[in-house]
Design an enzyme around this catalytic site. Structure first.
Site, PDB file in Angstrom:
ATOM      1  N   ASN A   9      23.458  26.843  21.634  1.00 22.86           N
ATOM      2  CA  ASN A   9      23.111  27.243  23.004  1.00 22.86           C
ATOM      3  C   ASN A   9      23.860  28.547  23.285  1.00 22.86           C
ATOM      4  OD1 ASN A   9      22.758  27.531  25.740  1.00 22.86           O
ATOM      5  ND2 ASN A   9      23.980  25.725  26.306  1.00 22.86           N
ATOM      6  N   LYS A  11      23.598  30.543  25.724  1.00 17.67           N
ATOM      7  CA  LYS A  11      23.843  30.803  27.156  1.00 17.67           C
ATOM      8  C   LYS A  11      23.481  32.250  27.501  1.00 17.67           C
ATOM      9  CE  LYS A  11      27.156  27.069  27.102  1.00 17.67           C
ATOM     10  NZ  LYS A  11      28.317  26.414  27.694  1.00 17.67           N
ATOM     11  N   HIS A  95      21.037  21.158  31.531  1.00 17.59           N
ATOM     12  CA  HIS A  95      22.407  21.482  31.126  1.00 17.59           C
ATOM     13  C   HIS A  95      23.311  21.414  32.363  1.00 17.59           C
ATOM     14  CE1 HIS A  95      25.898  23.749  29.793  1.00 17.59           C
ATOM     15  NE2 HIS A  95      25.514  23.472  28.555  1.00 17.59           N
ATOM     16  N   GLU A  97      25.494  23.309  33.438  1.00 20.16           N
ATOM     17  CA  GLU A  97      25.589  24.579  34.184  1.00 20.16           C
ATOM     18  C   GLU A  97      24.366  24.749  35.085  1.00 20.16           C
ATOM     19  OE1 GLU A  97      26.316  26.987  30.710  1.00 20.16           O
ATOM     20  OE2 GLU A  97      28.253  26.002  30.495  1.00 20.16           O
ATOM     21  N   GLU A 167      27.119  15.736  26.968  1.00 21.88           N
ATOM     22  CA  GLU A 167      28.093  16.824  27.110  1.00 21.88           C
ATOM     23  C   GLU A 167      29.014  16.531  28.292  1.00 21.88           C
ATOM     24  OE1 GLU A 167      26.485  20.655  25.142  1.00 21.88           O
ATOM     25  OE2 GLU A 167      25.821  20.649  27.217  1.00 21.88           O
ATOM     26  N   GLY A 173      33.248  24.429  27.082  1.00 21.60           N
ATOM     27  CA  GLY A 173      33.887  25.737  27.176  1.00 21.60           C
ATOM     28  C   GLY A 173      35.362  25.682  27.520  1.00 21.60           C
ATOM     29  N   SER A 213      32.878  21.969  23.303  1.00 22.63           N
ATOM     30  CA  SER A 213      33.957  22.474  22.450  1.00 22.63           C
ATOM     31  C   SER A 213      33.892  21.968  21.006  1.00 22.63           C
ATOM     32  CB  SER A 213      35.335  22.175  23.066  1.00 22.63           C
ATOM     33  OG  SER A 213      35.456  22.841  24.315  1.00 22.63           O
TER      34      SER A 213
HETATM   35  P1  PGA Z   1      30.814  24.828  24.279  1.00 20.80           P
HETATM   36  O1  PGA Z   1      29.442  24.630  25.095  1.00 20.80           O
HETATM   37  O2  PGA Z   1      30.524  24.467  22.852  1.00 20.80           O
HETATM   38  O3  PGA Z   1      31.149  26.283  24.460  1.00 20.80           O
HETATM   39  O4  PGA Z   1      31.817  23.915  24.895  1.00 20.80           O
HETATM   40  C1  PGA Z   1      28.572  23.558  24.810  1.00 20.80           C
HETATM   41  C2  PGA Z   1      27.388  23.588  25.745  1.00 20.80           C
HETATM   42  O5  PGA Z   1      27.571  23.915  26.928  1.00 20.80           O
HETATM   43  O6  PGA Z   1      26.240  23.309  25.337  1.00 20.80           O
END
Ligand code: PGA
Length: 251
Positions: A9, A11, A95, A97, A167, A173, A213
């Site tokens: 992903n 982003k 997601h 976000e 998640e 993140g 992460s």
């Molecule tokens: P990350 O993000 O691996 O940077 O923690 C995962 C995601 O949001 O899909």
């Protein structure tokens, strides 16, 4: 036996120039890789470029969002058919976000999931609790509500065509990964919820990714858990070597 699936992903990262260099790096190692399904999800502006680059390889293409309507006056939005036209086979939906910054509810996610499936896109449907919800002991309620709401009304074929991504919001993140035991516990809960919505055999066929992460150093242990069928990778998917290492950990 569920085939593992690792998706990147990206982003809101990667100009078309940066995307080209990243995908060329991935192709060097993964173009004929068959050990797991590999998907990259660039921003909309790079999808066309990446689509041409991955043509004829085993790297699959996904988007990060879409609208539920087929077309019309929805300024700034993208439809499922527009993604299919560029040979996208997957789309990340719900997601955290999108849920946090753009107000997406389970009902909105559910509409998008149905529209994606109707257009033969595989939705990657994200669920996950916040730290406050975990500390309040609400993981089970939050996750079962999101799973039932986001996936409401899907046929057996449609649920098997879908991928779920667990998640935990507190792990995205932040560098804080859920331990493999913590992740496994929620993956098993998701599968139990699917079994109650369908049956045990259907639940057993649905792939559930872990995200938050994931790095080359922790991927192997996470992916070795019985109900973890791969990963949804954010930050570590922006670097060819680390994404390749994570994909190889899925074999
Ligand atoms: P990350 O993000 O691996 O940077 O923690 C995962 C995601 O949001 O899909």
């Amino acid at each position: 036996m569920r085939k593992k699936i690792v998706a990147g992903n990206w982003k809101m990262n990667m100009t078309t120039e940066e995307a080209t260099s990243l995908v060329n790096g991935l192709k060097a190692e993964l173009a004929i890789f068959r050990g797991a399904d590999v998907v990259v999800c660039p921003p909309f502006t790079a999808i066309s470029t990446v689509s041409a680059l991955v043509q004829g390889t085993h790297i699959d293409l996904g988007a990060q969002n879409m609208h539920w309507e087929k077309s019309g006056a929805y300024t700034g939005e993208i439809s499922a058919a527009m993604l299919r036209e560029l040979y996208c086979h997957y789309v990340i939906l719900g997601h955290s976000e999108r849920r946090t910054y753009f107000g997406e509810t389970d009902e909105i996610v559910n509409r998008k999931v149905k529209a994606a499936l109707a257009a033969t896109l595989h939705p990657i449907v994200c669920v996950g609790e916040t730290l406050a919800q975990r500390e309040a002991g609400e993981v089970e309620t939050v996750i079962t509500t999101q799973v039932r709401g986001s996936l409401a009304g899907l046929s057996q074929k449609e649920i098997l065509d879908s991928v779920i991504a667990y998640e935990p919001v507190w792990a995205i993140g932040t560098g804080k990964t859920a331990t493999s035991a913590q992740a496994q516990e929620v993956h098993a809960l998701i599968r139990k919820t699917l079994a109650s919505m369908y049956d045990a055999a259907i639940a057993d066929g649905v792939r559930i990714q872990y995200g938050g992460s994931v790095k080359p150093g922790n991927a192997k242990e996470l992916f070795s858990m019985p109900d973890i069928d791969g990963g949804l990778i954010g930050g570590a998917a922006l670097d060819a070597k680390s994404f390749i290492d994570i994909v190889r950990a899925a074999v």
